[in-house]
Scaffold this motif. Structure first.
Motif, PDB file in Angstrom:
ATOM      1  N   ALA A   1       0.829  -1.208   0.000  1.00 28.92           N
ATOM      2  CA  ALA A   1       0.000   0.000   0.000  1.00 28.92           C
ATOM      3  C   ALA A   1       0.862   1.256   0.000  1.00 28.92           C
ATOM      4  O   ALA A   1       0.582   2.233  -0.698  1.00 28.92           O
ATOM      5  N   LYS A   2       1.943   1.229   0.795  1.00 30.63           N
ATOM      6  CA  LYS A   2       2.861   2.372   0.842  1.00 30.63           C
ATOM      7  C   LYS A   2       3.532   2.583  -0.507  1.00 30.63           C
ATOM      8  O   LYS A   2       3.633   3.716  -0.992  1.00 30.63           O
ATOM      9  N   ALA A   3       3.972   1.469  -1.113  1.00 27.29           N
ATOM     10  CA  ALA A   3       4.614   1.568  -2.422  1.00 27.29           C
ATOM     11  C   ALA A   3       3.647   2.111  -3.466  1.00 27.29           C
ATOM     12  O   ALA A   3       4.004   2.952  -4.293  1.00 27.29           O
ATOM     13  N   GLN A   4       2.405   1.644  -3.412  1.00 27.68           N
ATOM     14  CA  GLN A   4       1.407   2.125  -4.352  1.00 27.68           C
ATOM     15  C   GLN A   4       1.123   3.610  -4.127  1.00 27.68           C
ATOM     16  O   GLN A   4       1.005   4.383  -5.082  1.00 27.68           O
ATOM     17  N   ALA A   5       1.024   3.997  -2.844  1.00 30.28           N
ATOM     18  CA  ALA A   5       0.781   5.407  -2.520  1.00 30.28           C
ATOM     19  C   ALA A   5       1.940   6.271  -2.994  1.00 30.28           C
ATOM     20  O   ALA A   5       1.735   7.369  -3.550  1.00 30.28           O
ATOM     21  N   GLU A   6       3.172   5.780  -2.783  1.00 35.08           N
ATOM     22  CA  GLU A   6       4.341   6.536  -3.241  1.00 35.08           C
ATOM     23  C   GLU A   6       4.365   6.635  -4.762  1.00 35.08           C
ATOM     24  O   GLU A   6       4.692   7.684  -5.315  1.00 35.08           O
ATOM     25  N   ALA A   7       4.021   5.529  -5.428  1.00 38.83           N
ATOM     26  CA  ALA A   7       3.991   5.543  -6.896  1.00 38.83           C
ATOM     27  C   ALA A   7       2.933   6.522  -7.406  1.00 38.83           C
ATOM     28  O   ALA A   7       3.171   7.286  -8.350  1.00 38.83           O
ATOM     29  N   GLU A   8       1.746   6.499  -6.757  1.00 37.36           N
ATOM     30  CA  GLU A   8       0.691   7.436  -7.149  1.00 37.36           C
ATOM     31  C   GLU A   8       1.102   8.868  -6.871  1.00 37.36           C
ATOM     32  O   GLU A   8       0.817   9.775  -7.664  1.00 37.36           O
ATOM     33  N   ALA A   9       1.787   9.083  -5.727  1.00 38.59           N
ATOM     34  CA  ALA A   9       2.259  10.429  -5.394  1.00 38.59           C
ATOM     35  C   ALA A   9       3.278  10.911  -6.417  1.00 38.59           C
ATOM     36  O   ALA A   9       3.249  12.066  -6.865  1.00 38.59           O
ATOM     37  N   LYS A  10       4.204   9.994  -6.799  1.00 35.66           N
ATOM     38  CA  LYS A  10       5.196  10.354  -7.812  1.00 35.66           C
ATOM     39  C   LYS A  10       4.523  10.653  -9.142  1.00 35.66           C
ATOM     40  O   LYS A  10       4.912  11.593  -9.843  1.00 35.66           O
ATOM     41  N   GLN A  11       3.517   9.851  -9.486  1.00 26.82           N
ATOM     42  CA  GLN A  11       2.803  10.066 -10.730  1.00 26.82           C
ATOM     43  C   GLN A  11       2.077  11.419 -10.717  1.00 26.82           C
ATOM     44  O   GLN A  11       2.120  12.169 -11.703  1.00 26.82           O
ATOM     45  N   LYS A  12       1.449  11.718  -9.573  1.00 27.18           N
ATOM     46  CA  LYS A  12       0.766  13.012  -9.448  1.00 27.18           C
ATOM     47  C   LYS A  12       1.763  14.161  -9.501  1.00 27.18           C
ATOM     48  O   LYS A  12       1.503  15.192 -10.122  1.00 27.18           O
ATOM     49  N   ALA A  13       2.905  13.962  -8.828  1.00 29.02           N
ATOM     50  CA  ALA A  13       3.936  15.005  -8.843  1.00 29.02           C
ATOM     51  C   ALA A  13       4.465  15.208 -10.259  1.00 29.02           C
ATOM     52  O   ALA A  13       4.678  16.350 -10.699  1.00 29.02           O
ATOM     53  N   ALA A  14       4.674  14.092 -10.965  1.00 27.97           N
ATOM     54  CA  ALA A  14       5.157  14.195 -12.348  1.00 27.97           C
ATOM     55  C   ALA A  14       4.129  14.884 -13.235  1.00 27.97           C
ATOM     56  O   ALA A  14       4.474  15.725 -14.081  1.00 27.97           O
ATOM     57  N   GLU A  15       2.855  14.565 -13.026  1.00 33.19           N
ATOM     58  CA  GLU A  15       1.787  15.199 -13.807  1.00 33.19           C
ATOM     59  C   GLU A  15       1.685  16.679 -13.479  1.00 33.19           C
ATOM     60  O   GLU A  15       1.523  17.520 -14.377  1.00 33.19           O
ATOM     61  N   ALA A  16       1.802  16.989 -12.172  1.00 32.69           N
ATOM     62  CA  ALA A  16       1.769  18.397 -11.766  1.00 32.69           C
ATOM     63  C   ALA A  16       2.951  19.158 -12.355  1.00 32.69           C
ATOM     64  O   ALA A  16       2.804  20.303 -12.820  1.00 32.69           O
ATOM     65  N   LYS A  17       4.119  18.512 -12.350  1.00 35.66           N
ATOM     66  CA  LYS A  17       5.306  19.139 -12.935  1.00 35.66           C
ATOM     67  C   LYS A  17       5.120  19.353 -14.428  1.00 35.66           C
ATOM     68  O   LYS A  17       5.469  20.414 -14.959  1.00 35.66           O
ATOM     69  N   ARG A  18       4.556  18.337 -15.099  1.00 36.55           N
ATOM     70  CA  ARG A  18       4.319  18.455 -16.534  1.00 36.55           C
ATOM     71  C   ARG A  18       3.356  19.596 -16.839  1.00 36.55           C
ATOM     72  O   ARG A  18       3.588  20.404 -17.757  1.00 36.55           O
ATOM     73  N   LEU A  19       2.282  19.678 -16.049  1.00 41.43           N
ATOM     74  CA  LEU A  19       1.307  20.739 -16.249  1.00 41.43           C
ATOM     75  C   LEU A  19       1.923  22.112 -15.973  1.00 41.43           C
ATOM     76  O   LEU A  19       1.667  23.078 -16.698  1.00 41.43           O
ATOM     77  N   ALA A  20       2.744  22.165 -14.902  1.00 39.13           N
ATOM     78  CA  ALA A  20       3.404  23.432 -14.568  1.00 39.13           C
ATOM     79  C   ALA A  20       4.363  23.847 -15.670  1.00 39.13           C
ATOM     80  O   ALA A  20       4.425  25.031 -16.051  1.00 39.13           O
TER      81      ALA A  20
END
Length: 261
Positions: free
Chosen positions: A84-103
């Motif tokens: 669950a932690k790994a999945q949460a971290e992966a989702e967080a990284k994905q969201k961060a990457a998406e936020a970075k891409r959008l920014a």
């Protein structure tokens, strides 16, 4: 005598049996037979102990099985938590990457918009025309006649100006002539982006050279009275070509480029 003897013998036999019984018991105790006779009682005790040991072993086995199950459950829970932690971290990284891409996309769009606006502003500025002199007026009009001009008429317009007044390029272009021009005195000729030319004459000094790019309103020299001049002023011409004789009405030319005179 025979009867008495038999009676004594019987008495002695009972006594002897009793004694023998006592002696036998002692002998049994000495030789361990008593212990053998008592073995069933000890065996009963041993059976009870075996049962106790069995029960204790069963309890221990149950407890061990419970511990193993608890450990397995703990390991499973730990694995699930780690997953669950790994999945949460992966989702967080994905969201961060998406936020970075959008920014980055937003920053790029804003940068491109600014660049477009800057280019448009530069284009507008370069296409803007100004009067060659600030806060001046026309003292001699275009086409005025007189012996003062070799052609018999004025090929440009004169702006009132004291010596040393800043003379400006009316629009963006490149300097094609800068120096002494005979009757024009110290003069500058600019070829503009639309293919037309402007001339500035009788200046006291020049601040540009041939081949130099100029922008609207940029100073190109100072007014004066050099060449064929009756006094300090600026002679300004607009031309359709580079050579003398291709002059056009300077007032109409400036007005067509948005300059009010």
């Amino acid at each position: 005598m025979g009867t008495r003897g038999a009676g004594k013998h019987r008495g002695s036999s009972r006594l002897s049996k009793k004694a023998a019984g006592i002696a036998g018991i002692a002998a049994l105790a000495t030789t361990g037979v008593v212990g053998t006779l008592a073995a069933p009682a000890f065996a009963a005790d041993n059976d009870s102990s075996t049962q106790d040991v069995g029960l204790k072993a069963a309890v221990v086995a149950d407890e061990l099985a419970g511990d193993i199950q608890a450990q397995a459950d703990a390991q499973q829970h730990a694995a699930e938590a780690a997953a669950a932690k790994a999945q949460a971290e992966a989702e967080a990284k994905q969201k961060a990457a998406e936020a970075k891409r959008l920014a980055e996309a937003k920053a790029k769009a804003e940068r491109e918009a600014k660049e477009r606006a800057a280019r448009e502003e530069e284009r507008r500025r370069l296409n803007t025309f100004v009067s060659p002199l600030a806060d001046s007026y026309i003292s001699t009009s275009y086409g005025a006649g007189g012996a003062m001009w070799s052609s018999g008429s004025h090929t440009g317009i004169d702006f009132h100006a004291a010596t040393g007044t800043s003379v400006r390029a009316v629009g963006a272009g490149v300097i094609v002539e800068a120096g002494y021009g005979g009757a024009y005195g110290n003069n500058v000729v600019i070829k503009h982006n639309d293919g037309t030319y402007t001339q500035y004459a009788h200046m006291s000094s020049l601040s540009v050279s041939v081949g130099q790019q100029v922008t609207p309103g940029q100073q190109i020299g100072l007014s004066g009275s050099t060449g064929n001049s009756s006094g300090p002023h600026l002679h300004f011409e607009a031309r359709s070509g580079a050579n003398y004789g291709s002059d056009i009405d300077p007032v109409a030319y400036l007005r067509s480029h948005g300059v009010s005179l």
